[in-house]
Enzyme design. Structure first.
Site, PDB file in Angstrom:
ATOM      1  N   HIS A   1     -88.658 -64.340  48.965  1.00 25.67           N
ATOM      2  CA  HIS A   1     -89.757 -65.239  48.567  1.00 25.67           C
ATOM      3  C   HIS A   1     -90.553 -65.673  49.782  1.00 25.67           C
ATOM      4  CE1 HIS A   1     -87.552 -66.505  44.625  1.00 25.67           C
ATOM      5  NE2 HIS A   1     -88.293 -65.438  44.453  1.00 25.67           N
TER       6      HIS A   1
ATOM      7  N   HIS B   1     -83.338 -63.054  47.461  1.00 28.17           N
ATOM      8  CA  HIS B   1     -84.589 -63.611  46.952  1.00 28.17           C
ATOM      9  C   HIS B   1     -85.128 -64.759  47.800  1.00 28.17           C
ATOM     10  CE1 HIS B   1     -83.769 -61.015  43.601  1.00 28.17           C
ATOM     11  NE2 HIS B   1     -84.804 -61.448  42.923  1.00 28.17           N
TER      12      HIS B   1
ATOM     13  N   GLU C   1     -83.951 -54.127  42.705  1.00 29.74           N
ATOM     14  CA  GLU C   1     -83.155 -55.004  41.828  1.00 29.74           C
ATOM     15  C   GLU C   1     -81.921 -54.260  41.296  1.00 29.74           C
ATOM     16  OE1 GLU C   1     -83.704 -58.170  41.610  1.00 29.74           O
ATOM     17  OE2 GLU C   1     -85.850 -58.503  41.948  1.00 29.74           O
TER      18      GLU C   1
ATOM     19  N   GLU D   1     -78.421 -71.098  34.700  1.00 27.23           N
ATOM     20  CA  GLU D   1     -78.264 -71.045  36.151  1.00 27.23           C
ATOM     21  C   GLU D   1     -77.638 -72.316  36.730  1.00 27.23           C
ATOM     22  OE1 GLU D   1     -81.445 -68.839  38.100  1.00 27.23           O
ATOM     23  OE2 GLU D   1     -81.072 -69.989  39.913  1.00 27.23           O
TER      24      GLU D   1
ATOM     25  N   LYS E   1     -85.544 -65.966  30.953  1.00 28.99           N
ATOM     26  CA  LYS E   1     -86.405 -66.787  31.818  1.00 28.99           C
ATOM     27  C   LYS E   1     -87.844 -66.400  31.512  1.00 28.99           C
ATOM     28  CE  LYS E   1     -83.604 -67.789  35.903  1.00 28.99           C
ATOM     29  NZ  LYS E   1     -83.481 -67.580  37.359  1.00 28.99           N
TER      30      LYS E   1
ATOM     31  N   LYS F   1     -76.332 -57.812  34.402  1.00 33.50           N
ATOM     32  CA  LYS F   1     -77.152 -59.016  34.160  1.00 33.50           C
ATOM     33  C   LYS F   1     -76.692 -59.718  32.881  1.00 33.50           C
ATOM     34  CE  LYS F   1     -81.382 -61.418  34.335  1.00 33.50           C
ATOM     35  NZ  LYS F   1     -82.733 -61.529  34.781  1.00 33.50           N
TER      36      LYS F   1
ATOM     37  N   ARG G   1     -94.012 -74.439  18.156  1.00 33.84           N
ATOM     38  CA  ARG G   1     -92.674 -74.901  18.572  1.00 33.84           C
ATOM     39  C   ARG G   1     -91.627 -73.792  18.589  1.00 33.84           C
ATOM     40  NH1 ARG G   1     -94.321 -79.086  15.115  1.00 33.84           N
ATOM     41  NH2 ARG G   1     -95.138 -80.858  16.302  1.00 33.84           N
TER      42      ARG G   1
ATOM     43  N   ASN H   1     -79.954 -64.249  42.630  1.00 37.57           N
ATOM     44  CA  ASN H   1     -81.006 -64.520  43.616  1.00 37.57           C
ATOM     45  C   ASN H   1     -80.681 -63.916  44.983  1.00 37.57           C
ATOM     46  OD1 ASN H   1     -82.400 -65.948  41.680  1.00 37.57           O
ATOM     47  ND2 ASN H   1     -81.358 -67.873  42.172  1.00 37.57           N
TER      48      ASN H   1
ATOM     49  N   ARG I   1     -75.123 -67.530  37.680  1.00 39.02           N
ATOM     50  CA  ARG I   1     -76.431 -66.848  37.570  1.00 39.02           C
ATOM     51  C   ARG I   1     -77.203 -66.891  38.890  1.00 39.02           C
ATOM     52  NH1 ARG I   1     -80.706 -66.667  32.498  1.00 39.02           N
ATOM     53  NH2 ARG I   1     -82.208 -65.320  33.556  1.00 39.02           N
TER      54      ARG I   1
ATOM     55  N   HIS J   1     -92.705 -57.790  44.968  1.00 38.51           N
ATOM     56  CA  HIS J   1     -91.497 -58.602  44.892  1.00 38.51           C
ATOM     57  C   HIS J   1     -90.249 -57.782  45.279  1.00 38.51           C
ATOM     58  CE1 HIS J   1     -88.674 -61.551  43.320  1.00 38.51           C
ATOM     59  NE2 HIS J   1     -88.150 -60.618  42.546  1.00 38.51           N
TER      60      HIS J   1
HETATM   61  P1  NAD Z   1     -96.122 -56.136  36.584  1.00 40.02           P
HETATM   62  O1  NAD Z   1     -95.818 -56.657  35.255  1.00 40.02           O
HETATM   63  O2  NAD Z   1     -97.305 -56.703  37.306  1.00 40.02           O
HETATM   64  O3  NAD Z   1     -96.268 -54.548  36.506  1.00 40.02           O
HETATM   65  C1  NAD Z   1     -96.595 -53.814  37.668  1.00 40.02           C
HETATM   66  C2  NAD Z   1     -97.804 -52.892  37.404  1.00 40.02           C
HETATM   67  O4  NAD Z   1     -97.393 -51.754  36.652  1.00 40.02           O
HETATM   68  C3  NAD Z   1     -98.911 -53.547  36.610  1.00 40.02           C
HETATM   69  O5  NAD Z   1    -100.155 -53.105  37.103  1.00 40.02           O
HETATM   70  C4  NAD Z   1     -98.667 -52.996  35.207  1.00 40.02           C
HETATM   71  O6  NAD Z   1     -99.806 -53.026  34.391  1.00 40.02           O
HETATM   72  C5  NAD Z   1     -98.225 -51.602  35.512  1.00 40.02           C
HETATM   73  N1  NAD Z   1     -97.412 -50.944  34.503  1.00 40.02           N
HETATM   74  C6  NAD Z   1     -96.436 -51.490  33.743  1.00 40.02           C
HETATM   75  N2  NAD Z   1     -95.806 -50.543  33.052  1.00 40.02           N
HETATM   76  C7  NAD Z   1     -96.375 -49.377  33.341  1.00 40.02           C
HETATM   77  C8  NAD Z   1     -96.147 -48.036  32.952  1.00 40.02           C
HETATM   78  N3  NAD Z   1     -95.128 -47.710  32.154  1.00 40.02           N
HETATM   79  N4  NAD Z   1     -96.961 -47.072  33.425  1.00 40.02           N
HETATM   80  C9  NAD Z   1     -97.961 -47.389  34.301  1.00 40.02           C
HETATM   81  N5  NAD Z   1     -98.210 -48.631  34.742  1.00 40.02           N
HETATM   82  C10 NAD Z   1     -97.425 -49.609  34.267  1.00 40.02           C
HETATM   83  O7  NAD Z   1     -94.888 -56.308  37.602  1.00 40.02           O
HETATM   84  P2  NAD Z   1     -93.299 -56.268  37.379  1.00 40.02           P
HETATM   85  O8  NAD Z   1     -92.750 -55.867  38.699  1.00 40.02           O
HETATM   86  O9  NAD Z   1     -92.909 -55.532  36.178  1.00 40.02           O
HETATM   87  O10 NAD Z   1     -92.938 -57.803  37.116  1.00 40.02           O
HETATM   88  C11 NAD Z   1     -93.191 -58.794  38.069  1.00 40.02           C
HETATM   89  C12 NAD Z   1     -93.162 -60.126  37.371  1.00 40.02           C
HETATM   90  O11 NAD Z   1     -91.866 -60.322  36.806  1.00 40.02           O
HETATM   91  C13 NAD Z   1     -93.418 -61.319  38.279  1.00 40.02           C
HETATM   92  O12 NAD Z   1     -94.346 -62.170  37.675  1.00 40.02           O
HETATM   93  C14 NAD Z   1     -92.056 -61.996  38.390  1.00 40.02           C
HETATM   94  O13 NAD Z   1     -92.164 -63.394  38.571  1.00 40.02           O
HETATM   95  C15 NAD Z   1     -91.437 -61.659  37.068  1.00 40.02           C
HETATM   96  N6  NAD Z   1     -89.971 -61.644  37.069  1.00 40.02           N
HETATM   97  C16 NAD Z   1     -89.357 -62.351  36.100  1.00 40.02           C
HETATM   98  C17 NAD Z   1     -87.968 -62.358  36.021  1.00 40.02           C
HETATM   99  C18 NAD Z   1     -87.296 -63.082  34.896  1.00 40.02           C
HETATM  100  O14 NAD Z   1     -86.064 -63.189  34.918  1.00 40.02           O
HETATM  101  N7  NAD Z   1     -88.034 -63.511  33.899  1.00 40.02           N
HETATM  102  C19 NAD Z   1     -87.207 -61.622  36.938  1.00 40.02           C
HETATM  103  C20 NAD Z   1     -87.867 -60.907  37.923  1.00 40.02           C
HETATM  104  C21 NAD Z   1     -89.269 -60.908  37.969  1.00 40.02           C
HETATM  105  N1  GLY Z   2     -84.080 -62.810  37.994  1.00 41.33           N
HETATM  106  C1  GLY Z   2     -83.081 -63.811  38.152  1.00 41.33           C
HETATM  107  C2  GLY Z   2     -82.543 -64.326  36.863  1.00 41.33           C
HETATM  108  O1  GLY Z   2     -82.877 -63.859  35.805  1.00 41.33           O
HETATM  109  O2  GLY Z   2     -81.774 -65.237  36.871  1.00 41.33           O
END
Ligand code: NAD
Ligand code: GLY
Length: 359
Positions: free
Chosen positions: A249, A245, A182, A234, A140, A224, A118, A242, A238, A262
């Site tokens: 998307h 986005h 971003e 949001e 998020k 942010k 929990r 997007n 917030r 992305h």
């Molecule tokens: P990711 O986590 O897949 O990382 C990209 C690649 O880089 C992976 O292969 C990873 O293993 C590698 N990597 C990471 N750090 C590294 C480093 N220092 N050196 C070498 N390789 C490295 O992708 P991302 O772009 O970081 O994140 C995308 C995800 O984030 C999506 O699932 C998306 O939905 C999510 N997201 C969430 C939010 C939120 O607010 N929570 C916002 C934007 C995106």
């Molecule tokens: N990435 C959009 C948000 O965090 O609201």
């Protein structure tokens, strides 16, 4: 070291930004209340950084869960793998999870922390630029469902975000530049001075100059954090985050999430949103040119691939409409540094943008 705060009353937390933070015990110890922690990472990041992090936590009993790398594994099965590991090693409610990785690891670890017994504490140690400027901040958390991305999740804030700028040295160029999209977003929607700084310092950022990077990460996180502090769930402002986005998307989905990253899709999406803003007479054409020029300087896409039909993109954009009830709300620009959420455009105007911002 630079420290910012996400201001959420009793759930407020610091974002620490600096070199070599990953290997310093002080980065973590104020935020670990028990004697135990569990680092969640993946098969790519753990060989690079796990031992340095564990050395910093030598006063604690630290376990690890190493997940397969990639968005296809961001699902309930992988989440269950985290729970099984925690239960097998008898972690109780005093434990702290530490997310070491990009947005995929961060989103899953955060959701695991929200659910395990929990709710247990967690710390974000983001290792991609996208995770450092976006996903690790704001709480998020989610996994994907076969019927939709990030459909199962929770708002759940970390206890701290530890951003070590050194880890970006090993990030592949394509991932790095996708994160810059971003960064540009914050300038475009909320911070005209930062946008101008990005125009003047794009070469330094392309060279991954450490001072420039630390400043860009700080400005991004400040923007942010300010927005999240005003509107955690949001309900209002917030949604400005997007920007680009909804278009992005649709491009990602049309390419079945395999074609573009992305950030790449968001880059093209920002140009499309700005193009529509110009068509509505809200944004001067010269400001669209500046946004397109900045995005181009990083080698990011500035238009949707020609292969996707306008109708297909429209249909995929409407998925966001279903998510919100009512008309399809888009984030559009009134000026660089000033954005609005609106349904105040016609289908014809949107189609003109979709038809014309094409490769
Ligand atoms: P990711 O986590 O897949 O990382 C990209 C690649 O880089 C992976 O292969 C990873 O293993 C590698 N990597 C990471 N750090 C590294 C480093 N220092 N050196 C070498 N390789 C490295 O992708 P991302 O772009 O970081 O994140 C995308 C995800 O984030 C999506 O699932 C998306 O939905 C999510 N997201 C969430 C939010 C939120 O607010 N929570 C916002 C934007 C995106
Ligand atoms: N990435 C959009 C948000 O965090 O609201």
């Amino acid at each position: 070291m630079r420290t910012l705060t996400v201001d959420l009353a009793d759930r407020s937390y610091p974002i620490k930004i600096g070199a070599a933070l990953l290997s310093q015990p002080d980065s973590y110890t104020p935020y670990i209340r028990g004697r135990r922690a569990c680092v969640v990472s993946n098969t790519t990041v753990s060989p690079l950084y796990l031992s340095a992090l564990k050395n910093a936590l030598s006063d604690y009993q630290v376990d690890e869960v190493i997940l397969p790398d990639g968005e296809p594994y961001k699902n309930l099965d992988t989440l269950n793998q985290i729970f099984t590991n925690l239960l097998e090693k008898q972690h109780n409610r005093q434990t702290t999870l530490i997310a070491l990785g990009g947005g995929v690891v961060g989103d899953m670890t955060g959701f695991a922390a929200a659910c395990y017994q929990r709710g247990v504490d967690f710390i974000q140690v983001p290792t991609t630029l996208l995770a450092q400027v976006d996903s690790s901040v704001g709480g998020k958390t989610a996994v994907n469902h076969p019927m939709g991305k990030n459909m199962i999740g929770a708002f759940y804030q970390p206890k701290a975000v530890i951003i070590d700028t050194d880890v970006l040295a090993t990030l592949p160029a394509r991932e790095y530049v996708a994160g810059v999209a971003e960064v540009i977003k914050y300038g475009a929607i909320n911070d005209a001075d930062f946008f101008q700084w990005l125009e003047e310092n794009s070469q330094q950022l392309l060279n991954r100059d450490k001072e420039a990077l630390a400043y860009a990460i700080e400005c991004s996180c400040r923007n942010k954090a300010d927005i999240v502090s005003q509107d955690e769930r949001e309900g209002g402002v917030r949604a400005l985050l997007n920007f680009g986005h909804t278009f992005g998307h649709a491009i990602e989905a049309a390419g079945e999430y395999k074609q573009w990253l992305h950030g790449e899709a968001v880059a093209a999406g920002m140009v499309m949103a700005a193009d529509l803003s110009v068509r509505l007479g809200w944004l001067p054409g010269e400001q669209l040119d500046r946004l397109r020029g900045l995005i181009e300087r990083f080698g990011l896409p500035v238009a949707a691939p020609a292969q996707f039909a306008t109708d297909q993109l429209l249909e995929l954009m409407a998925v966001d409409k279903k998510a919100t009830d009512g008309g399809l709300r888009l984030v559009l620009l009134k000026a660089i540094g000033s954005a609005v959420v609106t349904t105040d455009y016609t289908r014809d105007q949107l189609c003109e943008t979709l038809n014309s911002v094409r490769n």
